[in-house]
Design a protein around this motif. Structure first.
Motif: not given
Ligand SMILES: C[S@@+](CC[C@H](N)C(=O)[O-])C[C@H]1O[C@@H](n2cnc3c(N)ncnc32)[C@H](O)[C@@H]1O
Length: 223
Positions: A8, A30, A50-53, A75-76, A96-97, A101, A161-162
């Motif tokens: 990522n 995320g 923004l992140d849901t976690s 949540d986005f 990114v990545a 989700h 990291m989820p």
């Molecule tokens: C695989 S991680 C990638 C994190 C970061 N972008 C990176 O590249 O390292 C996916 C991230 O998306 C977040 N996420 C999942 N569903 C989401 C949502 N509905 N709204 C916002 N964030 C979300 C997770 O909590 C997690 O931190």
């Protein structure tokens, strides 16, 4: 907080290159632990991450303390629905990545709706090989991926990291979804097992002033 490298993070340079010049505001959806938001803050006047976690949002807050970064734990799609993220207000939106989700089509269209006229979107996503051609491409990329990985001393990431592998689309599905959600978008596989979507919002319509209207009317009618 220390930097680290993984597939990522390998996409951050591409994401930063996609930013518009004189970027006023950027949004990272995320955001994880905020590493990309920290980099965005060096090029944008104001960043929302923004992140849901709760755990990731807390790590992002710590990483970006003292920078013009606002970390939102939400949540986005809900954040946009509730008006936390105003539409047509960001110069740059990235993710990114995280697309797999969410409902990817709704998420891409909603991301686009947050851009100001002429604003840019850059999304790096994950896809899975499900056809013989996909497996061949992935196998051909593997030596390069391994070389890059070794050059960086291996891949690592923040604790907690989820991750979710349940809804990762095939390459074909990922491309179809992106091009249906964002007609005119540029979609490409990257060399590091991800795809990148780039899209630019249409510019603001030109205002017809009394002056331009009169000069049009002064013209003789076309034959
Ligand atoms: C695989 S991680 C990638 C994190 C970061 N972008 C990176 O590249 O390292 C996916 C991230 O998306 C977040 N996420 C999942 N569903 C989401 C949502 N509905 N709204 C916002 N964030 C979300 C997770 O909590 C997690 O931190």
């Amino acid at each position: 907080m220390t930097d680290y490298w993984n597939l990522n993070v390998a996409h951050h340079a591409r994401i930063l290159r996609a930013m518009p010049p004189n970027c006023r505001s950027a949004l990272d959806i995320g955001c994880g632990d905020g590493l990309l938001a920290q980099k965005l803050a060096a090029r944008a006047k104001w960043v929302v991450a923004l992140d849901t976690s709760p755990e990731m949002a807390e790590q992002a807050r710590r990483r970006t303390a003292g920078l013009d970064v606002e970390v939102v734990e939400a949540d986005f799609l809900a954040a946009v629905r509730d008006g936390v993220l105003p539409r047509r207000s960001f110069s740059f939106v990235t993710s990114v990545a995280a697309l797999h989700h969410m409902d990817p089509e709704a998420a891409l269209q909603t991301m686009a709706s947050l851009l100001e006229p002429g604003g840019r979107l850059a999304v790096a996503g994950l896809a899975m090989s499900r056809s013989a051609l996909d497996w061949l491409i992935a196998a051909a990329q593997m030596p390069l991926v391994q070389t890059i990985r070794l050059a960086h001393g291996g891949a690592s990431g923040p604790d907690g990291m989820p991750v979710s592998f349940d809804a990762i689309p095939s390459w074909t599905q990922a491309r179809t979804t992106a091009l249906e959600a964002l007609p005119g978008a540029r979609w490409r596989r990257t060399l590091q097992l991800r795809y990148l979507i780039e899209w630019t919002a249409p510019p603001a319509p030109r205002l017809v002033t009394a002056h331009t209207l009169r000069s049009t009317m002064d013209h003789p009618p076309l034959p």
